[in-house]
Enzyme design. Sequence first.
Site, PDB file in Angstrom:
ATOM      1  N   HIS A 203      42.772  34.662  47.733  1.00 25.45           N
ATOM      2  CA  HIS A 203      42.325  35.010  46.383  1.00 25.45           C
ATOM      3  C   HIS A 203      43.281  34.547  45.286  1.00 25.45           C
ATOM      4  O   HIS A 203      43.000  34.741  44.120  1.00 25.45           O
ATOM      5  CB  HIS A 203      42.143  36.528  46.263  1.00 25.45           C
TER       6      HIS A 203
HETATM    7  C1  UD1 Z   1      45.061  41.242  41.373  1.00 26.14           C
HETATM    8  C2  UD1 Z   1      46.572  41.050  41.256  1.00 26.14           C
HETATM    9  C3  UD1 Z   1      47.078  40.329  42.506  1.00 26.14           C
HETATM   10  C4  UD1 Z   1      46.652  41.028  43.778  1.00 26.14           C
HETATM   11  C5  UD1 Z   1      45.133  41.168  43.757  1.00 26.14           C
HETATM   12  C6  UD1 Z   1      44.647  41.857  45.014  1.00 26.14           C
HETATM   13  C7  UD1 Z   1      47.516  40.673  39.005  1.00 26.14           C
HETATM   14  C8  UD1 Z   1      48.126  39.658  38.122  1.00 26.14           C
HETATM   15  N1  UD1 Z   1      46.930  40.205  40.147  1.00 26.14           N
HETATM   16  O1  UD1 Z   1      44.467  39.955  41.347  1.00 26.14           O
HETATM   17  O2  UD1 Z   1      48.495  40.314  42.464  1.00 26.14           O
HETATM   18  O3  UD1 Z   1      47.062  40.282  44.897  1.00 26.14           O
HETATM   19  O4  UD1 Z   1      44.778  41.915  42.591  1.00 26.14           O
HETATM   20  O5  UD1 Z   1      43.282  42.010  45.014  1.00 26.14           O
HETATM   21  O6  UD1 Z   1      47.596  41.840  38.713  1.00 26.14           O
HETATM   22  N2  UD1 Z   1      36.931  41.840  40.250  1.00 26.14           N
HETATM   23  C9  UD1 Z   1      35.814  42.541  40.632  1.00 26.14           C
HETATM   24  N3  UD1 Z   1      35.975  43.846  40.995  1.00 26.14           N
HETATM   25  C10 UD1 Z   1      37.166  44.473  40.962  1.00 26.14           C
HETATM   26  C11 UD1 Z   1      38.290  43.752  40.530  1.00 26.14           C
HETATM   27  C12 UD1 Z   1      38.150  42.432  40.189  1.00 26.14           C
HETATM   28  O7  UD1 Z   1      34.730  42.016  40.699  1.00 26.14           O
HETATM   29  O8  UD1 Z   1      37.238  45.672  41.321  1.00 26.14           O
HETATM   30  C13 UD1 Z   1      36.764  40.420  39.894  1.00 26.14           C
HETATM   31  C14 UD1 Z   1      36.568  40.174  38.426  1.00 26.14           C
HETATM   32  O9  UD1 Z   1      35.681  39.130  38.280  1.00 26.14           O
HETATM   33  C15 UD1 Z   1      37.934  39.748  37.973  1.00 26.14           C
HETATM   34  C16 UD1 Z   1      38.475  39.035  39.188  1.00 26.14           C
HETATM   35  O10 UD1 Z   1      37.931  39.730  40.303  1.00 26.14           O
HETATM   36  O11 UD1 Z   1      37.901  38.953  36.845  1.00 26.14           O
HETATM   37  C17 UD1 Z   1      39.967  39.044  39.272  1.00 26.14           C
HETATM   38  O12 UD1 Z   1      40.476  40.361  39.157  1.00 26.14           O
HETATM   39  P1  UD1 Z   1      41.939  40.639  38.535  1.00 26.14           P
HETATM   40  O13 UD1 Z   1      42.233  42.095  38.579  1.00 26.14           O
HETATM   41  O14 UD1 Z   1      42.075  39.929  37.232  1.00 26.14           O
HETATM   42  O15 UD1 Z   1      42.915  39.891  39.488  1.00 26.14           O
HETATM   43  P2  UD1 Z   1      42.928  39.779  41.052  1.00 26.14           P
HETATM   44  O16 UD1 Z   1      42.598  38.383  41.434  1.00 26.14           O
HETATM   45  O17 UD1 Z   1      42.134  40.874  41.673  1.00 26.14           O
END
Ligand code: UD1
Length: 358
Positions: A203
């Site tokens: 991811h």
């Molecule tokens: C975050 C952390 C990363 C960790 C990862 C584990 C930061 C900078 N990154 O990255 O270190 O390894 O979590 O999962 O804090 N989304 C959903 N549902 C959710 C959460 C996210 O659909 O419950 C989708 C959204 O489209 C979002 C994307 O995932 O834009 C990314 O989520 P985000 O929290 O920005 O970063 P992660 O890639 O999850």
Amino acid sequence: MKLLHVVGARPNFPKLAPVHRAGVRQGVSQVIVHTGQHYDEVMSEGFFASLGIPVPEHNLAVGSASHAVQTARIMERIEPVLLAEQPDWVVVYGDVNSTVAAALVAAKLGLRIAHVEAGLRSNDRSMPEEINRIVTDRLADLLLTPSLDANVTLRAEGVPDAQVGFVGNVMVDSLMFTLERERIAPDAHGQWPDDGSVLVTLHRPSNVDDEARLTGIVGALREVATERRVVFPAHPRTRAKLASYGLDTGAIVMRDPVSYEEMLGLMTHAHVVITDSGGVQEETTALGIPCLTLRPNTERPITVTEGTNRLVAEPAELPALVRASQRGAAHRIPEGWDGKAGERVILALQRALSGAGG
Ligand code: UD1
């Protein structure tokens, strides 16, 4: 002693659980703040239920946004909570945006900050988590490390030894606790049953946000899938990128994100794991399962020097490396990865507080 724990994203939850449990055993007053960085049932509430963490007293419901917007929202919404709760310690975990946002606000309010999982460095500032690690460690009053190499790093950065405490790896506490509860156990020879599968989790923006890179990875995994069952529980961001680039995953078994228990079940049975997750690098080392980490560097070098991890820069190398992977290669379990790190966190917080005259 009153603790205020701040968590927000999936990898924070297995770190909080053993500390909270140890706090309950010691009769410590505790408040949990969930920033809402992750909000899907399977990424958030499911983990709280699996790990036995109570429902947070505060949920800031910040949701997904750019790094700046997400960090700013957490800062705005956590300030009144910290002012109202006035804890002895604000305890932050790992390296996600919730970690750095809470630390920045707590520091400006003059609240004591403890960072669980301090001192890890990939030395790669293109990785958002590296910025979060550096800033959080600069602001923390007490830096609690998961492995001794992190103490060496912090000393080299000039952090006074008195602010640093080696507690071991809290992720391993959750791992051991859950394996025991779920009765997931090795066989009579101490081996995990190998079902021949390859478990994949990816991811990181560096792997999934770049079309050429993700195309190369999917090509390599499809090749592996002609020889072995490849199971890929995909993070929502990975799913979205696969769809937007129109990539065909062929015989790869695509899954939605799985529960913590199911992940551990898949991991213990896998022949080899392919990942870019920090937590999975640690869990495979603790379990002795071979791990191929699709990154040029790791902030957890002990998983390579002592554990079962190997860094892989180029996706095209994966099929040959999977063929060469063997269970049972020599490895060591790093010091302090013993299931008792949560207890040591509580002890370190109590000691530092009495030393500070609190
Ligand atoms: C975050 C952390 C990363 C960790 C990862 C584990 C930061 C900078 N990154 O990255 O270190 O390894 O979590 O999962 O804090 N989304 C959903 N549902 C959710 C959460 C996210 O659909 O419950 C989708 C959204 O489209 C979002 C994307 O995932 O834009 C990314 O989520 P985000 O929290 O920005 O970063 P992660 O890639 O999850």
